[in-house]
Structure formats: structure tokens, C-alpha cells
Write an enzyme that holds these catalytic residues in place. Structure first.
Site, PDB file in Angstrom:
ATOM      1  N   CYS A  45       0.806  -1.231   0.000  1.00  0.00           N
ATOM      2  CA  CYS A  45       0.000   0.000   0.000  1.00  0.00           C
ATOM      3  C   CYS A  45       0.832   1.270   0.000  1.00  0.00           C
ATOM      4  O   CYS A  45       0.911   1.966  -1.008  1.00  0.00           O
ATOM      5  CB  CYS A  45      -0.941  -0.007   1.195  1.00  0.00           C
ATOM      6  SG  CYS A  45      -2.202  -1.274   1.064  1.00  0.00           S
TER       7      CYS A  45
HETATM    8  N1  LIG Z   1      -2.572  -5.998   1.819  1.00  0.00           N
HETATM    9  C1  LIG Z   1      -3.076  -4.936   2.399  1.00  0.00           C
HETATM   10  O1  LIG Z   1      -2.781  -4.645   3.548  1.00  0.00           O
HETATM   11  C2  LIG Z   1      -4.080  -4.055   1.689  1.00  0.00           C
HETATM   12  C3  LIG Z   1      -4.833  -3.143   2.438  1.00  0.00           C
HETATM   13  C4  LIG Z   1      -5.746  -2.338   1.812  1.00  0.00           C
HETATM   14  C5  LIG Z   1      -5.894  -2.399   0.426  1.00  0.00           C
HETATM   15  N2  LIG Z   1      -5.135  -3.268  -0.306  1.00  0.00           N
HETATM   16  C6  LIG Z   1      -5.368  -3.306  -1.751  1.00  0.00           C
HETATM   17  O2  LIG Z   1      -6.170  -4.437  -2.039  1.00  0.00           O
HETATM   18  C7  LIG Z   1      -5.803  -5.002  -3.302  1.00  0.00           C
HETATM   19  C8  LIG Z   1      -5.429  -6.462  -3.108  1.00  0.00           C
HETATM   20  O3  LIG Z   1      -4.300  -6.541  -2.262  1.00  0.00           O
HETATM   21  P1  LIG Z   1      -3.888  -7.855  -1.487  1.00  0.00           P
HETATM   22  O4  LIG Z   1      -2.859  -7.439  -0.503  1.00  0.00           O
HETATM   23  O5  LIG Z   1      -5.077  -8.599  -1.022  1.00  0.00           O
HETATM   24  O6  LIG Z   1      -3.182  -8.672  -2.659  1.00  0.00           O
HETATM   25  P2  LIG Z   1      -2.764 -10.215  -2.634  1.00  0.00           P
HETATM   26  O7  LIG Z   1      -1.656 -10.341  -3.611  1.00  0.00           O
HETATM   27  O8  LIG Z   1      -2.580 -10.683  -1.233  1.00  0.00           O
HETATM   28  O9  LIG Z   1      -4.064 -10.945  -3.194  1.00  0.00           O
HETATM   29  C9  LIG Z   1      -4.531 -10.777  -4.481  1.00  0.00           C
HETATM   30  C10 LIG Z   1      -5.037 -12.127  -4.979  1.00  0.00           C
HETATM   31  O10 LIG Z   1      -5.622 -11.909  -6.262  1.00  0.00           O
HETATM   32  C11 LIG Z   1      -5.348 -13.057  -7.059  1.00  0.00           C
HETATM   33  N3  LIG Z   1      -5.540 -12.658  -8.456  1.00  0.00           N
HETATM   34  C12 LIG Z   1      -4.780 -11.875  -9.218  1.00  0.00           C
HETATM   35  N4  LIG Z   1      -5.351 -11.680 -10.417  1.00  0.00           N
HETATM   36  C13 LIG Z   1      -6.513 -12.355 -10.404  1.00  0.00           C
HETATM   37  C14 LIG Z   1      -7.567 -12.535 -11.330  1.00  0.00           C
HETATM   38  N5  LIG Z   1      -7.552 -11.948 -12.519  1.00  0.00           N
HETATM   39  N6  LIG Z   1      -8.577 -13.318 -10.978  1.00  0.00           N
HETATM   40  C15 LIG Z   1      -8.624 -13.926  -9.775  1.00  0.00           C
HETATM   41  N7  LIG Z   1      -7.666 -13.785  -8.837  1.00  0.00           N
HETATM   42  C16 LIG Z   1      -6.632 -13.003  -9.148  1.00  0.00           C
HETATM   43  C17 LIG Z   1      -3.937 -13.444  -6.661  1.00  0.00           C
HETATM   44  O11 LIG Z   1      -3.679 -14.795  -6.974  1.00  0.00           O
HETATM   45  C18 LIG Z   1      -3.970 -13.182  -5.160  1.00  0.00           C
HETATM   46  O12 LIG Z   1      -4.342 -14.329  -4.430  1.00  0.00           O
HETATM   47  C19 LIG Z   1      -4.676  -4.135  -3.822  1.00  0.00           C
HETATM   48  O13 LIG Z   1      -5.206  -3.156  -4.653  1.00  0.00           O
HETATM   49  C20 LIG Z   1      -4.116  -3.494  -2.566  1.00  0.00           C
HETATM   50  O14 LIG Z   1      -3.499  -2.256  -2.841  1.00  0.00           O
HETATM   51  C21 LIG Z   1      -4.252  -4.119   0.309  1.00  0.00           C
END
Ligand SMILES: NC(=O)c1ccc[n+]([C@@H]2O[C@H](COP(=O)([O-])OP(=O)(O)OC[C@H]3O[C@@H](n4cnc5c(N)ncnc54)[C@H](O)[C@@H]3O)[C@@H](O)[C@H]2O)c1
Length: 457
Positions: free
Chosen positions: A296
Site C-alpha cells: 500500500c
Molecule cells: N494488503 C493490504 O494490507 C491491503 C490493504 C488495503 C488495500 N489493499 C489493496 O487491495 C488489493 C489487493 O491486495 P492484497 O494485498 O489482497 O493482494 P494479494 O496479492 O494478497 O491478493 C490478491 C489475490 O488476487 C489473485 N488474483 C490476481 N489476479 C486475479 C484474477 N484476474 N482473478 C482472480 N484472482 C486473481 C492473486 O492470486 C492473489 O491471491 C490491492 O489493490 C491493494 O493495494 C491491500
């Protein structure tokens, strides 16, 4: 039992849609959302998506989790969690109750009434937004789009994404957003490792493409999460997340710069912050560190600066904060040089033990972790590196491949310099002080234990 929820009253029913009964006499989506009589889908089962899917199941809403990563699907099906904040037992309970199904097959979307898109939004090599994951997920949704479907994008992105990228993709299917299908943005604000504030009790900001879309998305979360905060537009919700994360990035950069200044002037920055925070108003404490990490803070502000350029604006705070924060691993390396100097040792050939490689305490996420940069910088100077991290057994990042060493007195004794990069609670700091020759403490983990062995940031 569900905790109390906050219900928002809306004005007169929107004339765009018949709110009483859907096609063929079927109860319409809004009333089904309000009665929690719908099927949810979550695309992307990572740090954001899996906790959200579990909240649906906990609220009694059947949820289909979709992820391209077959390992994640297999683990969930086997009742095993890969996210520290989610206990395996709650996954097993949800599977047993028939409330959670997971798959890599997007055709399951045909059964879903609502879809949350929670896929990554990284930057590409030129530090521009990489929306390919969002676009790929939305293409799959478009394939199975049906009337009375609500889609909410949760991935962090620049203001305008929902309207500019997703609306055309869905309307191309002949369904009008705000009338036939509904689309909103709701930023995910989860803070992995934070036991007090979780997906359930962090207020959920939602902004729809139309007022009807906002109403639908508000109804969706109201039955599942504790508090929902609707805003007028999707782009307001998109910008909210970027304000929050830019605020953190800029304030961390400010205090990092203060740390460098204090260091040069022989002042303990940590003591200064403790004193400043006694002011009961007008000051929020932020703490310096070895650099920022995670998916983030290091990335999100650059989504905003990229968009600002399209409006002829330069976001100078964001750029400057990025420059200062990216300097911090270099500053830590300087401190290691200072530490080794005391023993007339050079970095070249020195044995350096890194304590903690996750980007923050008590979690297992190494994405964008400053520890990786520090390891890389020290390795390039010829240091012999090892690390201990109870949450990260192996590191395979940016060309670095390392296996964790077990935390022990012998490992500490063996190192010429120990560097506390991540202040996990599970480290025994008494042992660290007792056994290490010299310690560079980048987190003030050894607060209150001053001694000639400790070099603070
Ligand atoms: N990690 C955090 O603390 C956090 C907090 C707030 C917001 N975010 C935001 O949330 C979003 C997701 O982050 P995250 O940390 O959960 O990521 P992550 O990498 O942990 O999880 C994303 C998942 O999406 C899957 N994926 C990717 N492309 C795909 C598709 N086309 N179809 C199906 N699955 C797919 C991946 O395999 C993965 O399991 C990002 O935009 C991030 O900036 C993250």
C-alpha cells in the site's frame, strides 16, 4: 452473533429501477441485499479478499471465492488458512456450513448476485499504475454479467478508474450501469496483523457510479460489516483511500527526515517524538524506520501522482516523500558501517544478522520490505548475511534467496553486527542485548535499554 450495524436511510426510491419487484416477479436485488438473501463472489483471495469472504460467510451469506492461484484454492479446500489473521478453524466452519466455496473457474460468477474485486494493483517498471489484474478480473465479470448484479471494486486505484475503465467494459454488454447492473468502489482499509481493527469493524467507505449504485453497495456491506459510510461518487471513494495512504507516506517521510537531522545533531529522535506527543492537540506521532513496505504505502500515492499529471499537476509531496523513504535503507547501511567501524571492521566480509524481514511487526508479508533493500545493499558491499524471522521461513524476492536461521544465542553471538529491521514481538530483546556484539536498532525496539552496544536510527 452479528455486531450492531449502522443503517443509512436513503431518500425517495430511485425511479431508474423498480425497487419493489424485479423481472418476472423476482424479489429485486436491493431488498435481497437488505435481507441478506443473496450469493456473493469475491475475486482475489489475498490479504484483502479472503478476510472479506470470511465476513460474508460469518454473516450467513453464501460466498464464492475465486482465485487464479491453484495453491490457495487447494489450501482453502483443505481447510487451511494462509493469512495469519484468518484462523483455519473459521475456514473449516464456513466450508462445513456450505457458506464458502472456492474455485479458479469464473463461470461460478453466473450464480453470484454481487462481486467484490480484490486483485493486486501494483506499479509497473516505470512506476505507473498496472491495472492489468483489475482489467483481467473485470473481463471475467463482463463475461458472466447479468441483470441485477452489483460489482464493487476494492483494489486501491486512481480516482476515475471505476467510471473510466469498468463502466465501458460492462455497458458494452448492453446493460446500463445504475439501471440494469450496479457498480461502486469501496476502498479496503484492512491493516494485516492489527487485532483491534479488522475488515469487520473498520468503517467501509462506498461510492457508486450513480446514487442507485451507492445505495446498493451500502446495503451490501450494511448487513455484513459494522459501519458503512456512503459518499456521493465512486471517485470520492477512490480518492479517500489515496488521501489516507498519502497522508501516511508523507508523515513517515517527514519523521524519517527528522531522524536523519537528529542523528547528525546528536539528538535522540525517539525521545523527541515521545515529548512532542504529550501535546494533547495538533500533533499525531509517526515513527521513523528502515523504510516503508507492503502493498500500500510505497505504491498507492503513485497512482495519484500519475493521475494528477493528466490534469497538468505535479504532486510534489508524494514524489518527495517517495525519495526520502527510499533513502532509508541506505541510511541503515550507513549505521551498520558505523557499528562495524567501532571494531575496526569493514562491511566486506562482516557477518551481519538481520532480525525481521517482514515489512512490519508480527506479520509475514515481505512485499516491498525495506529489509530486502538492506540485504541487497549490504550483500553488494561483500557482507555475509543471514536473517531470523519467525514469520518468514524463506525469502525469494528481487533476486535474493535466503532461508531463515533459527533465533538463538549462538546466531546472535556469531554475528559481527545484528540489525533489528522488524520489531516482531516474538523476538527476545533481552537475549538480543545480552548476546550481540553490537546492534543497529532501526525501530527503537530496545527502548529504555540504552547501552554502548546499541546504535539507534
Ligand atoms: N494488503 C493490504 O494490507 C491491503 C490493504 C488495503 C488495500 N489493499 C489493496 O487491495 C488489493 C489487493 O491486495 P492484497 O494485498 O489482497 O493482494 P494479494 O496479492 O494478497 O491478493 C490478491 C489475490 O488476487 C489473485 N488474483 C490476481 N489476479 C486475479 C484474477 N484476474 N482473478 C482472480 N484472482 C486473481 C492473486 O492470486 C492473489 O491471491 C490491492 O489493490 C491493494 O493495494 C491491500
Amino acid at each position: 452473533m452479528l455486531p450492531p450495524i449502522c443503517v443509512f436511510q436513503f431518500g425517495a426510491p430511485d425511479t431508474e429501477v423498480d425497487t419493489m419487484a424485479g423481472k418476472g416477479g423476482r424479489e429485486d436485488l436491493l431488498s435481497r441485499l437488505k435481507r441478506k438473501n443473496f450469493t456473493a463472489a469475491v475475486i482475489g483471495l489475498g490479504y484483502v479478499g479472503l478476510p472479506l469472504a470470511m465476513e460474508y460467510a460469518r454473516a450467513g451469506v453464501p460466498v464464492i471465492g475465486i482465485d487464479l492461484d491453484g495453491d490457495k484454492i487447494r489450501m482453502i479446500r483443505a481447510g487451511k488458512s494462509y493469512i495469519k489473521d484468518i484462523p483455519s478453524a473459521s475456514i473449516r466452519d464456513a466450508l462445513k456450513a456450505g457458506l464458502l466455496r472456492v474455485t479458479s473457474d469464473f463461470s461460478a460468477l453466473a450464480e453470484a448476485d454481487t462481486v467484490n474485486i480484490c486483485v493486486p494493483t501494483p506499479l509497473n517498471k516505470t512506476r505507473d499504475p498496472d491495472l492489468s489484474y483489475v482489467v483481467n478480473a473485470a473481463e471475467q465479470v463482463a463475461k458472466y454479467l447479468h441483470r441485477d448484479m452489483l460489482i464493487v471494486l476494492e483494489s486501491t486505484t486512481y480516482p476515475g478508474t471505476t467510471e473510466e475503465i469498468l463502466v465501458p467494459m460492462f455497458e458494452e454488454k448492453g446493460l446500463k450501469v445504475g439501471r440494469d447492473v450496479f457498480l461502486a468502489f469501496s476502498p479496503e482499509r484492512v491493516d494485516p496483523g492489527n487485532a483491534r481493527f479488522t475488515t469487520r469493524n473498520i468503517p467501509k467507505v462506498v461510492g457508486g457510479v450513480t446514487p442507485k449504485c451507492t445505495e446498493m453497495a451500502t446495503a451490501l456491506y450494511t448487513g455484513v460489516l459494522e459501519k458503512v459510510y456512503p459518499v456521493t461518487k465512486a471517485r470520492v471513494a477512490e480518492m479517500t483511500k489515496l488521501l489516507e495512504n498519502t497522508f501516511r507516506s508523507v508523515n513517515i517521510a517527514l519523521v524519517n527526515e527528522m531522524a536523519i537531522m537528529c542523528n547528525r545533531m546528536g539528538i535522540d529522535v525517539w525521545e523527541v517524538i515521545d515529548a512532542a506527543k504529550t501535546k494533547p492537540f495538533g500533533f499525531i506521532p509517526f515513527y521513523p524506520g528502515p523504510g516503508i513496505g507492503g502493498h500500500c504505502i510505497p505504491l498507492d500515492p503513485f497512482y495519484l501522482s500519475w493521475k494528477a499529471k493528466q490534469f497538468g499537476l505535479e504532486s510534489r509531496f508524494i514524489e518527495l516523500a517517495g525519495v526520502i523513504n527510499r533513502q532509508m535503507p541506505h541510511f541503515v547501511v550507513e549505521k551498520v558501517v558505523e557499528a562495524l567501524n567501532r571494531f575496526k571492521k569493514s562491511v566486506n566480509g562482516a557477518k551481519i544478522l538481520i532480525l525481521g524481514v517482514a515489512y512490519k511487526k508480527n506479520i509475514d508479508d515481505v512485499r516491498e520490505s525495506p529489509a530486502i533493500d538492506i540485504i541487497d545493499l549490504l550483500a553488494k558491499r561483500g557482507a555475509k548475511l543471514s536473517y531470523c524471522d519467525p514469520y518468514v521461513p524463506v525469502v525469494v524476492e528481487s533476486g535474493i534467496q535466503m532461508k531463515a536461521e533459527t533465533f538463538s544465542a549462538a546466531a546472535l553471538r556469531n554475528a559481527d553486527c545484528v540489525v533489528v529491521v522488524t520489531d516482531h514481538d516474538r523476538f527476545n530483546y533481552g537475549v538480543i542485548i545480552r548476546e550481540s556484539k553490537i546492534i543497529v536498532d532501526t525501530r527503537n525496539a530496545l527502548k529504555g535499554r540504552n547501552g554502548s552496544k546499541i546504535i539507534k536510527l
